[in-house]
Design a protein around this motif. Structure first.
Motif, PDB file in Angstrom:
ATOM      1  N   LEU A  75       0.822  -1.206   0.000  1.00 39.84           N
ATOM      2  CA  LEU A  75       0.000   0.000   0.000  1.00 39.84           C
ATOM      3  C   LEU A  75       0.859   1.260   0.000  1.00 39.84           C
ATOM      4  O   LEU A  75       0.544   2.255  -0.660  1.00 39.84           O
ATOM      5  CB  LEU A  75      -0.929   0.010   1.217  1.00 39.84           C
ATOM      6  N   PHE A  76       1.965   1.227   0.732  1.00 38.29           N
ATOM      7  CA  PHE A  76       2.863   2.385   0.767  1.00 38.29           C
ATOM      8  C   PHE A  76       3.428   2.675  -0.618  1.00 38.29           C
ATOM      9  O   PHE A  76       3.502   3.829  -1.051  1.00 38.29           O
ATOM     10  CB  PHE A  76       3.996   2.130   1.768  1.00 38.29           C
ATOM     11  N   VAL A  77       3.840   1.622  -1.342  1.00 42.74           N
ATOM     12  CA  VAL A  77       4.374   1.818  -2.689  1.00 42.74           C
ATOM     13  C   VAL A  77       3.293   2.344  -3.623  1.00 42.74           C
ATOM     14  O   VAL A  77       3.541   3.227  -4.453  1.00 42.74           O
ATOM     15  CB  VAL A  77       4.963   0.493  -3.213  1.00 42.74           C
ATOM     16  N   LEU A  78       2.068   1.826  -3.495  1.00 43.20           N
ATOM     17  CA  LEU A  78       0.981   2.297  -4.355  1.00 43.20           C
ATOM     18  C   LEU A  78       0.697   3.775  -4.120  1.00 43.20           C
ATOM     19  O   LEU A  78       0.521   4.548  -5.067  1.00 43.20           O
ATOM     20  CB  LEU A  78      -0.276   1.477  -4.092  1.00 43.20           C
ATOM     21  N   MET A  79       0.647   4.173  -2.855  1.00 47.31           N
ATOM     22  CA  MET A  79       0.370   5.577  -2.561  1.00 47.31           C
ATOM     23  C   MET A  79       1.546   6.472  -2.909  1.00 47.31           C
ATOM     24  O   MET A  79       1.391   7.669  -3.129  1.00 47.31           O
ATOM     25  CB  MET A  79      -0.005   5.732  -1.087  1.00 47.31           C
ATOM     26  N   LEU A  80       2.757   5.891  -2.980  1.00 51.15           N
ATOM     27  CA  LEU A  80       3.937   6.680  -3.330  1.00 51.15           C
ATOM     28  C   LEU A  80       4.000   6.967  -4.822  1.00 51.15           C
ATOM     29  O   LEU A  80       4.247   8.098  -5.243  1.00 51.15           O
ATOM     30  CB  LEU A  80       5.205   5.949  -2.882  1.00 51.15           C
ATOM     31  N   ILE A  81       3.771   5.961  -5.650  1.00 48.04           N
ATOM     32  CA  ILE A  81       3.887   6.144  -7.102  1.00 48.04           C
ATOM     33  C   ILE A  81       2.603   6.669  -7.713  1.00 48.04           C
ATOM     34  O   ILE A  81       2.615   7.298  -8.764  1.00 48.04           O
ATOM     35  CB  ILE A  81       4.301   4.833  -7.795  1.00 48.04           C
ATOM     36  N   GLY A  82       1.440   6.399  -7.060  1.00 46.62           N
ATOM     37  CA  GLY A  82       0.178   6.881  -7.591  1.00 46.62           C
ATOM     38  C   GLY A  82      -0.343   5.999  -8.709  1.00 46.62           C
ATOM     39  O   GLY A  82       0.330   5.773  -9.707  1.00 46.62           O
ATOM     40  N   ILE A  83      -1.548   5.476  -8.541  1.00 45.70           N
ATOM     41  CA  ILE A  83      -2.178   4.619  -9.547  1.00 45.70           C
ATOM     42  C   ILE A  83      -3.599   5.113  -9.755  1.00 45.70           C
ATOM     43  O   ILE A  83      -4.349   5.294  -8.793  1.00 45.70           O
ATOM     44  CB  ILE A  83      -2.198   3.139  -9.112  1.00 45.70           C
ATOM     45  N   GLU A  84      -3.970   5.343 -10.995  1.00 45.94           N
ATOM     46  CA  GLU A  84      -5.331   5.735 -11.300  1.00 45.94           C
ATOM     47  C   GLU A  84      -6.194   4.521 -11.571  1.00 45.94           C
ATOM     48  O   GLU A  84      -5.689   3.435 -11.863  1.00 45.94           O
ATOM     49  CB  GLU A  84      -5.353   6.663 -12.526  1.00 45.94           C
ATOM     50  N   SER A  85      -7.510   4.690 -11.476  1.00 47.94           N
ATOM     51  CA  SER A  85      -8.425   3.570 -11.673  1.00 47.94           C
ATOM     52  C   SER A  85      -8.337   3.024 -13.088  1.00 47.94           C
ATOM     53  O   SER A  85      -8.399   1.817 -13.304  1.00 47.94           O
ATOM     54  CB  SER A  85      -9.859   4.009 -11.363  1.00 47.94           C
ATOM     55  N   GLN A  86      -8.173   3.903 -14.091  1.00 51.73           N
ATOM     56  CA  GLN A  86      -8.095   3.394 -15.444  1.00 51.73           C
ATOM     57  C   GLN A  86      -6.804   2.631 -15.684  1.00 51.73           C
ATOM     58  O   GLN A  86      -6.743   1.741 -16.531  1.00 51.73           O
ATOM     59  CB  GLN A  86      -8.213   4.526 -16.468  1.00 51.73           C
ATOM     60  N   ASP A  87      -5.740   2.961 -14.935  1.00 52.39           N
ATOM     61  CA  ASP A  87      -4.503   2.202 -15.071  1.00 52.39           C
ATOM     62  C   ASP A  87      -4.644   0.815 -14.481  1.00 52.39           C
ATOM     63  O   ASP A  87      -4.099  -0.158 -15.007  1.00 52.39           O
ATOM     64  CB  ASP A  87      -3.352   2.942 -14.370  1.00 52.39           C
ATOM     65  N   SER A  88      -5.360   0.687 -13.358  1.00 54.54           N
ATOM     66  CA  SER A  88      -5.498  -0.612 -12.714  1.00 54.54           C
ATOM     67  C   SER A  88      -6.384  -1.551 -13.509  1.00 54.54           C
ATOM     68  O   SER A  88      -6.315  -2.760 -13.329  1.00 54.54           O
ATOM     69  CB  SER A  88      -6.069  -0.433 -11.297  1.00 54.54           C
ATOM     70  N   LEU A  89      -7.248  -0.991 -14.383  1.00 54.48           N
ATOM     71  CA  LEU A  89      -8.130  -1.838 -15.183  1.00 54.48           C
ATOM     72  C   LEU A  89      -7.537  -2.193 -16.537  1.00 54.48           C
ATOM     73  O   LEU A  89      -8.146  -2.938 -17.290  1.00 54.48           O
ATOM     74  CB  LEU A  89      -9.477  -1.126 -15.394  1.00 54.48           C
ATOM     75  N   THR A  90      -6.360  -1.655 -16.852  1.00 54.34           N
ATOM     76  CA  THR A  90      -5.737  -1.953 -18.126  1.00 54.34           C
ATOM     77  C   THR A  90      -5.155  -3.355 -18.109  1.00 54.34           C
ATOM     78  O   THR A  90      -4.363  -3.693 -17.226  1.00 54.34           O
ATOM     79  CB  THR A  90      -4.637  -0.931 -18.432  1.00 54.34           C
ATOM     80  N   GLU A  91      -5.530  -4.181 -19.056  1.00 49.63           N
ATOM     81  CA  GLU A  91      -5.047  -5.556 -19.120  1.00 49.63           C
ATOM     82  C   GLU A  91      -3.785  -5.610 -19.967  1.00 49.63           C
ATOM     83  O   GLU A  91      -3.792  -5.235 -21.141  1.00 49.63           O
ATOM     84  CB  GLU A  91      -6.119  -6.464 -19.729  1.00 49.63           C
ATOM     85  N   THR A  92      -2.698  -6.053 -19.353  1.00 47.72           N
ATOM     86  CA  THR A  92      -1.458  -6.214 -20.102  1.00 47.72           C
ATOM     87  C   THR A  92      -1.481  -7.483 -20.949  1.00 47.72           C
ATOM     88  O   THR A  92      -0.794  -7.562 -21.962  1.00 47.72           O
ATOM     89  CB  THR A  92      -0.272  -6.268 -19.135  1.00 47.72           C
ATOM     90  N   ILE A  93      -2.249  -8.489 -20.537  1.00 48.58           N
ATOM     91  CA  ILE A  93      -2.408  -9.724 -21.302  1.00 48.58           C
ATOM     92  C   ILE A  93      -3.864  -9.799 -21.726  1.00 48.58           C
ATOM     93  O   ILE A  93      -4.757  -9.976 -20.892  1.00 48.58           O
ATOM     94  CB  ILE A  93      -2.022 -10.959 -20.465  1.00 48.58           C
ATOM     95  N   ARG A  94      -4.122  -9.672 -22.987  1.00 49.66           N
ATOM     96  CA  ARG A  94      -5.500  -9.639 -23.482  1.00 49.66           C
ATOM     97  C   ARG A  94      -6.155 -11.013 -23.336  1.00 49.66           C
ATOM     98  O   ARG A  94      -5.529 -12.044 -23.609  1.00 49.66           O
ATOM     99  CB  ARG A  94      -5.513  -9.205 -24.947  1.00 49.66           C
ATOM    100  N   GLY A  95      -7.416 -10.990 -22.919  1.00 54.92           N
ATOM    101  CA  GLY A  95      -8.177 -12.220 -22.793  1.00 54.92           C
ATOM    102  C   GLY A  95      -7.934 -13.003 -21.524  1.00 54.92           C
ATOM    103  O   GLY A  95      -8.451 -14.118 -21.376  1.00 54.92           O
ATOM    104  N   GLN A  96      -7.171 -12.438 -20.574  1.00 51.82           N
ATOM    105  CA  GLN A  96      -6.859 -13.203 -19.372  1.00 51.82           C
ATOM    106  C   GLN A  96      -8.081 -13.390 -18.475  1.00 51.82           C
ATOM    107  O   GLN A  96      -8.192 -14.400 -17.777  1.00 51.82           O
ATOM    108  CB  GLN A  96      -5.738 -12.510 -18.594  1.00 51.82           C
ATOM    109  N   ARG A  97      -9.008 -12.420 -18.487  1.00 49.85           N
ATOM    110  CA  ARG A  97     -10.189 -12.556 -17.639  1.00 49.85           C
ATOM    111  C   ARG A  97     -11.090 -13.672 -18.156  1.00 49.85           C
ATOM    112  O   ARG A  97     -11.629 -14.459 -17.363  1.00 49.85           O
ATOM    113  CB  ARG A  97     -10.948 -11.235 -17.594  1.00 49.85           C
ATOM    114  N   TRP A  98     -11.284 -13.737 -19.477  1.00 49.70           N
ATOM    115  CA  TRP A  98     -12.120 -14.799 -20.031  1.00 49.70           C
ATOM    116  C   TRP A  98     -11.461 -16.154 -19.858  1.00 49.70           C
ATOM    117  O   TRP A  98     -12.137 -17.168 -19.690  1.00 49.70           O
ATOM    118  CB  TRP A  98     -12.389 -14.531 -21.506  1.00 49.70           C
ATOM    119  N   LEU A  99     -10.144 -16.204 -19.891  1.00 50.44           N
ATOM    120  CA  LEU A  99      -9.450 -17.468 -19.667  1.00 50.44           C
ATOM    121  C   LEU A  99      -9.518 -17.883 -18.200  1.00 50.44           C
ATOM    122  O   LEU A  99      -9.526 -19.084 -17.891  1.00 50.44           O
ATOM    123  CB  LEU A  99      -7.991 -17.334 -20.106  1.00 50.44           C
TER     124      LEU A  99
END
Length: 263
Positions: A75-99
């Protein structure tokens, strides 16, 4: 199966409900900080389950190490670098949720099949083992420093070597004394006097007057232009600097921009 007390049963059902809700929150949270907090609630419930079964030491370790150290550091690292909601929802591997959906269903079917065909003995608990060794902590210490002595020492040596190796790899010998702020300021003015293009007053930190507070977001100068020097040179070399929307100057914004700002 053996009988359990009413207090233990009540704790189990309450903790199970909180654990399931925390796990669902971990999956469906749109913000990664909220997901991490949900995971902390699951870990706390798991520690309570350990304590209810008599494994007090394991429950305390679960809280101190995993919840108190690992997750709080996360949590400390997350609050230090800053993460937006749209960044957390970006899938780096496409189709991983359906798999993941058929894999979870298949894993659940396997667990149900194993549980249905398992021959479970009567519930014993840890009371007998704790009483034999003089308590939960003394019994665990006796196992670690007698039967599993070498495994414990080898794991300790691996952790120490890892910590020392990280310090050696990240340590940098200083061949000159650190300059004071006065010396740095004098050197900056001397460079400016020689005709070099330097900023006499210093530059803002990353994220100042910007749309985000992450370290990869360039600061915006008073004229609305980005300050490249406000972003680390390593990030600039990797071309990972975050984009930005220029801020319109007073009196120079057109009607369309003024309408967007008013909205």
């Amino acid at each position: 199966m053996g009988n359990t007390g009413h207090g233990e049963t009540f704790l189990f059902w309450i903790g199970s409900a909180v654990s399931v809700l925390g796990a669902l929150g971990l999956i469906f949270s749109k913000k990664i900080v909220h997901a991490a907090l949900c995971l902390c609630s699951v870990m706390l419930c798991l520690a309570f389950f350990y304590m209810a079964q008599g494994a007090v030491f394991l429950g305390v370790v679960q809280i101190v190490v995993y919840t108190g150290a690992v997750m709080m550091l996360f949590l400390f690292v997350l609050m230090l670098i800053g993460i937006e909601s749209q960044d957390s929802l970006t899938e780096t591997i496409r189709g991983q949720r359906w798999l993941a959906v058929p894999l979870v269903i298949g894993f659940g079917a396997v667990l149900l099949g194993v549980y249905a065909h398992a021959n479970l003995p009567a519930f014993v608990g840890t009371d007998a083992a704790n009483a034999k060794g003089g308590g939960n902590v003394p019994a665990l210490a006796q196992l670690l420093f007698s039967r599993y002595y070498w495994a414990f020492e080898v794991s300790s040596a691996v952790l120490i070597v890892s910590a020392v190796g990280a310090m050696v790899l990240t340590h940098k010998e200083r061949i000159a004394p650190r300059k004071s702020q006065r010396e740095i300021s004098i050197e900056r003015f001397e460079r400016w006097g020689r005709g070099e293009k330097v900023s006499l007053t210093g530059l803002p930190n990353p994220g100042v007057y910007a749309q985000h507070n992450a370290v990869d977001t360039p600061a915006l100068l008073p004229d609305g232009t980005p300050s490249e020097a406000s972003v680390n040179a390593t990030l600039r070399g990797r071309d990972t600097v975050r984009g930005f929307r220029p801020l319109p100057l007073p009196g120079q914004a057109n009607g369309k921009q003024s309408k967007e700002v008013s909205k």
